[in-house]
Design a protein around this motif. Structure first.
Motif, PDB file in Angstrom:
ATOM      1  N   ASP A 133      84.676 103.879  19.016  1.00  0.00           N
ATOM      2  CA  ASP A 133      84.303 105.215  18.556  1.00  0.00           C
ATOM      3  C   ASP A 133      84.151 105.199  17.033  1.00  0.00           C
ATOM      4  OD1 ASP A 133      86.918 105.032  17.650  1.00  0.00           O
ATOM      5  OD2 ASP A 133      87.716 106.501  19.074  1.00  0.00           O
ATOM      6  N   ALA A 134      83.842 106.356  16.489  1.00  0.00           N
ATOM      7  CA  ALA A 134      83.583 106.449  15.046  1.00  0.00           C
ATOM      8  C   ALA A 134      84.805 106.052  14.228  1.00  0.00           C
ATOM      9  CB  ALA A 134      83.151 107.874  14.689  1.00  0.00           C
ATOM     10  N   ALA A 135      86.000 106.419  14.699  1.00  0.00           N
ATOM     11  CA  ALA A 135      87.216 106.094  13.951  1.00  0.00           C
ATOM     12  C   ALA A 135      87.450 104.585  13.901  1.00  0.00           C
ATOM     13  CB  ALA A 135      88.415 106.796  14.587  1.00  0.00           C
ATOM     14  N   THR A 136      87.161 103.898  14.996  1.00  0.00           N
ATOM     15  CA  THR A 136      87.343 102.446  15.034  1.00  0.00           C
ATOM     16  C   THR A 136      86.364 101.754  14.094  1.00  0.00           C
ATOM     17  OG1 THR A 136      88.093 102.570  17.331  1.00  0.00           O
ATOM     18  CG2 THR A 136      87.309 100.423  16.554  1.00  0.00           C
ATOM     19  N   ILE A 137      85.108 102.193  14.125  1.00  0.00           N
ATOM     20  CA  ILE A 137      84.107 101.614  13.228  1.00  0.00           C
ATOM     21  C   ILE A 137      84.483 101.882  11.772  1.00  0.00           C
ATOM     22  CG2 ILE A 137      81.678 101.702  12.525  1.00  0.00           C
ATOM     23  CD1 ILE A 137      81.072 102.532  15.469  1.00  0.00           C
ATOM     24  N   ALA A 138      84.948 103.096  11.491  1.00  0.00           N
ATOM     25  CA  ALA A 138      85.336 103.447  10.124  1.00  0.00           C
ATOM     26  C   ALA A 138      86.505 102.576   9.644  1.00  0.00           C
ATOM     27  CB  ALA A 138      85.711 104.919  10.049  1.00  0.00           C
ATOM     28  N   SER A 139      87.441 102.269  10.535  1.00  0.00           N
ATOM     29  CA  SER A 139      88.573 101.407  10.152  1.00  0.00           C
ATOM     30  C   SER A 139      88.086 100.006   9.804  1.00  0.00           C
ATOM     31  CB  SER A 139      89.600 101.347  11.286  1.00  0.00           C
ATOM     32  OG  SER A 139      90.249 102.586  11.439  1.00  0.00           O
ATOM     33  N   ALA A 140      87.161  99.476  10.606  1.00  0.00           N
ATOM     34  CA  ALA A 140      86.623  98.140  10.324  1.00  0.00           C
ATOM     35  C   ALA A 140      85.850  98.128   9.010  1.00  0.00           C
ATOM     36  CB  ALA A 140      85.738  97.683  11.478  1.00  0.00           C
ATOM     37  N   GLU A 141      85.078  99.168   8.765  1.00  0.00           N
ATOM     38  CA  GLU A 141      84.329  99.258   7.511  1.00  0.00           C
ATOM     39  C   GLU A 141      85.275  99.368   6.313  1.00  0.00           C
ATOM     40  OE1 GLU A 141      80.273 101.476   9.172  1.00  0.00           O
ATOM     41  OE2 GLU A 141      81.946 102.680   8.395  1.00  0.00           O
ATOM     42  N   ARG A 142      86.314 100.153   6.473  1.00  0.00           N
ATOM     43  CA  ARG A 142      87.266 100.346   5.377  1.00  0.00           C
ATOM     44  C   ARG A 142      88.025  99.051   5.094  1.00  0.00           C
ATOM     45  NH1 ARG A 142      91.545 105.408   4.823  1.00  0.00           N
ATOM     46  NH2 ARG A 142      91.996 105.092   2.608  1.00  0.00           N
ATOM     47  N   ALA A 143      88.316  98.280   6.133  1.00  0.00           N
ATOM     48  CA  ALA A 143      89.005  97.006   5.943  1.00  0.00           C
ATOM     49  C   ALA A 143      88.192  96.081   5.048  1.00  0.00           C
ATOM     50  CB  ALA A 143      89.258  96.345   7.301  1.00  0.00           C
ATOM     51  N   VAL A 144      86.875  96.009   5.287  1.00  0.00           N
ATOM     52  CA  VAL A 144      86.015  95.156   4.461  1.00  0.00           C
ATOM     53  C   VAL A 144      85.888  95.729   3.059  1.00  0.00           C
ATOM     54  CG1 VAL A 144      83.668  94.270   4.169  1.00  0.00           C
ATOM     55  CG2 VAL A 144      84.747  94.234   6.426  1.00  0.00           C
ATOM     56  N   ALA A 145      85.671  97.021   2.944  1.00  0.00           N
ATOM     57  CA  ALA A 145      85.473  97.639   1.632  1.00  0.00           C
ATOM     58  C   ALA A 145      86.699  97.471   0.741  1.00  0.00           C
ATOM     59  CB  ALA A 145      85.149  99.121   1.804  1.00  0.00           C
ATOM     60  N   THR A 146      87.890  97.590   1.326  1.00  0.00           N
ATOM     61  CA  THR A 146      89.122  97.478   0.545  1.00  0.00           C
ATOM     62  C   THR A 146      89.342  96.053   0.056  1.00  0.00           C
ATOM     63  OG1 THR A 146      90.047  99.219   1.949  1.00  0.00           O
ATOM     64  CG2 THR A 146      91.593  98.014   0.577  1.00  0.00           C
ATOM     65  N   LEU A 147      88.775  95.068   0.776  1.00  0.00           N
ATOM     66  CA  LEU A 147      88.998  93.656   0.458  1.00  0.00           C
ATOM     67  C   LEU A 147      87.962  93.091  -0.512  1.00  0.00           C
ATOM     68  CD1 LEU A 147      91.016  91.467   1.378  1.00  0.00           C
ATOM     69  CD2 LEU A 147      89.411  90.845   3.176  1.00  0.00           C
ATOM     70  N   GLN A 148      86.883  93.818  -0.764  1.00  0.00           N
ATOM     71  CA  GLN A 148      85.740  93.271  -1.485  1.00  0.00           C
ATOM     72  C   GLN A 148      86.090  92.641  -2.829  1.00  0.00           C
ATOM     73  OE1 GLN A 148      83.021  92.803  -0.104  1.00  0.00           O
ATOM     74  NE2 GLN A 148      82.088  94.572   0.871  1.00  0.00           N
ATOM     75  N   ASP A 149      86.974  93.256  -3.574  1.00  0.00           N
ATOM     76  CA  ASP A 149      87.237  92.817  -4.949  1.00  0.00           C
ATOM     77  C   ASP A 149      88.399  91.835  -5.064  1.00  0.00           C
ATOM     78  OD1 ASP A 149      85.183  94.454  -5.850  1.00  0.00           O
ATOM     79  OD2 ASP A 149      86.522  96.186  -6.039  1.00  0.00           O
ATOM     80  N   HIS A 150      88.799  91.238  -3.936  1.00  0.00           N
ATOM     81  CA  HIS A 150      89.971  90.355  -3.957  1.00  0.00           C
ATOM     82  C   HIS A 150      89.588  88.982  -3.426  1.00  0.00           C
ATOM     83  CE1 HIS A 150      92.495  93.732  -5.098  1.00  0.00           C
ATOM     84  NE2 HIS A 150      91.739  94.438  -4.273  1.00  0.00           N
ATOM     85  N   PRO A 151      90.090  87.917  -4.064  1.00  0.00           N
ATOM     86  CA  PRO A 151      89.513  86.587  -3.884  1.00  0.00           C
ATOM     87  C   PRO A 151      90.072  85.772  -2.715  1.00  0.00           C
ATOM     88  CG  PRO A 151      91.166  86.522  -5.613  1.00  0.00           C
ATOM     89  CD  PRO A 151      91.093  87.946  -5.140  1.00  0.00           C
ATOM     90  N   ASP A 152      90.418  86.414  -1.607  1.00  0.00           N
ATOM     91  CA  ASP A 152      90.875  85.670  -0.437  1.00  0.00           C
ATOM     92  C   ASP A 152      89.694  85.559   0.533  1.00  0.00           C
ATOM     93  OD1 ASP A 152      91.988  84.699   1.904  1.00  0.00           O
ATOM     94  OD2 ASP A 152      93.897  85.704   1.566  1.00  0.00           O
ATOM     95  N   GLU A 153      88.891  84.504   0.347  1.00  0.00           N
ATOM     96  CA  GLU A 153      87.655  84.411   1.120  1.00  0.00           C
ATOM     97  C   GLU A 153      87.907  84.052   2.582  1.00  0.00           C
ATOM     98  OE1 GLU A 153      83.763  83.837  -0.970  1.00  0.00           O
ATOM     99  OE2 GLU A 153      84.882  82.110  -1.705  1.00  0.00           O
ATOM    100  N   PHE A 154      88.992  83.365   2.881  1.00  0.00           N
ATOM    101  CA  PHE A 154      89.329  83.119   4.286  1.00  0.00           C
ATOM    102  C   PHE A 154      89.579  84.443   4.995  1.00  0.00           C
ATOM    103  CE2 PHE A 154      89.803  78.639   3.465  1.00  0.00           C
ATOM    104  CZ  PHE A 154      89.554  78.061   4.709  1.00  0.00           C
ATOM    105  N   LEU A 155      90.349  85.304   4.363  1.00  0.00           N
ATOM    106  CA  LEU A 155      90.633  86.600   4.957  1.00  0.00           C
ATOM    107  C   LEU A 155      89.371  87.459   4.991  1.00  0.00           C
ATOM    108  CD1 LEU A 155      92.919  88.192   6.200  1.00  0.00           C
ATOM    109  CD2 LEU A 155      93.465  89.081   3.927  1.00  0.00           C
TER     110      LEU A 155
END
Length: 302
Positions: free
Chosen positions: A233-255
């Protein structure tokens, strides 16, 4: 040249290289380690072999990092009586375990983490961290009961919040909860995932790092996939999108590879095929760059 003359020549060469590259010795760390080893300057040999290991790890050259870390341990064990405590053996063993885990050498990684666990100081965070890493070894082999037991032991090792070093305590506690949620996901244990989220919800934004906040959102996306029967649902997609967006500026490329894959996987089951293709292609690029074979294969399959 006889043996003594060769050793002296290697020592002089090493000292010259050390002066020339004083500003950035990492570029010549392997050569420095070799020269000082041949010279019998064990303290410098260990120092530069360790620097070579750390440099290799930062550039995702995991095989080379393992080789250098293992050489550090050999030199330290052989010449400890001459050089004293040059390195923190527990830390080096843990770092070697991290690199072996990246190479999927499960038994060897577990052995190094257990050795480190036997050596760490009697604080709370370090034993808990190593128990969590041992749980990761089990989880990667689909041994979820054993992984859960390790994580429960890790949480028990932490005991109550540490008032002297609260940030370190909370960071480890949050990492344990995230790891436990992942194990519950593989087991299809939705109540377990919900219980973990209930524990994390009041504290993760206050105490978690940005990377940990990202992974809480990722855990919520995985929980949403289970809850919706993989019709997100929309909430699940939003959580996945937020997970990527929150990680963008941090240098753990494996994660980042793992988190971008989760987004693409979620988009795929939501029938958002163009976006899913873009995310999976991005995951493939990242995982190729860092040598993450598992996510290369998963991206290609999906």
């Amino acid at each position: 040249l006889d043996e003594i003359e060769r050793a002296e020549l290697h020592g002089a060469t090493g000292m010259a290289l050390e002066r020339i590259h004083a500003a950035d010795p990492a570029t010549e760390a392997v050569s420095l380690a070799l020269h000082f080893t041949a010279a019998g300057d064990w303290a410098r040999a260990i120092r530069y072999r360790l620097l070579a290991a750390e440099s290799a790890a930062r550039t995702f050259a995991h095989d080379q990092a393992v080789e250098h870390f293992e050489q550090v341990m050999v030199l330290e064990a052989t010449h400890r009586r001459f050089v004293g405590a040059v390195i923190d053996v527990a830390t080096v063993q843990e770092s070697l375990g991290d690199e072996l885990l990246m190479l999927r050498r499960w038994a060897a990684a577990g052995a190094r983490f257990r050795t480190s666990l036997d050596l760490v100081a009697a604080d709370r965070v370090a034993p808990a961290r190593l128990l969590r890493k041992l749980a990761r070894v089990e989880e990667r082999q689909s041994r979820y009961v054993e992984a859960t037991r390790r994580l429960q032991s890790a949480e028990a090792a932490l005991r109550e919040p540490d008032t002297d070093a609260p940030s370190a305590w909370w960071h480890e506690w949050i990492d344990i909860q995230i790891a436990l949620s992942f194990v519950h996901y593989w087991q299809g244990n939705l109540p377990g995932m919900t219980a973990v989220d209930s524990r994390l919800d009041p504290v993760f934004e206050a105490w978690g790092t940005p990377i940990q906040c990202s992974q809480v959102h990722a855990a919520r996306a995985r929980s949403g996939l289970r809850q919706t029967g993989y019709r997100p649902d929309a909430a699940t997609i939003a959580s996945a999108e937020r997970a990527v967006a929150t990680l963008q500026d941090h240098p753990d490329e494996f994660l980042l590879a793992e988190t971008v894959f989760l987004l693409g996987f979620t988009q795929l089951w939501a029938d958002r095929f163009t976006e899913a293709g873009e995310s999976l292609e991005r995951c493939l690029r990242i995982s190729r760059r860092v040598g993450d074979l598992a996510h290369q294969l998963r991206s290609l399959v999906y």
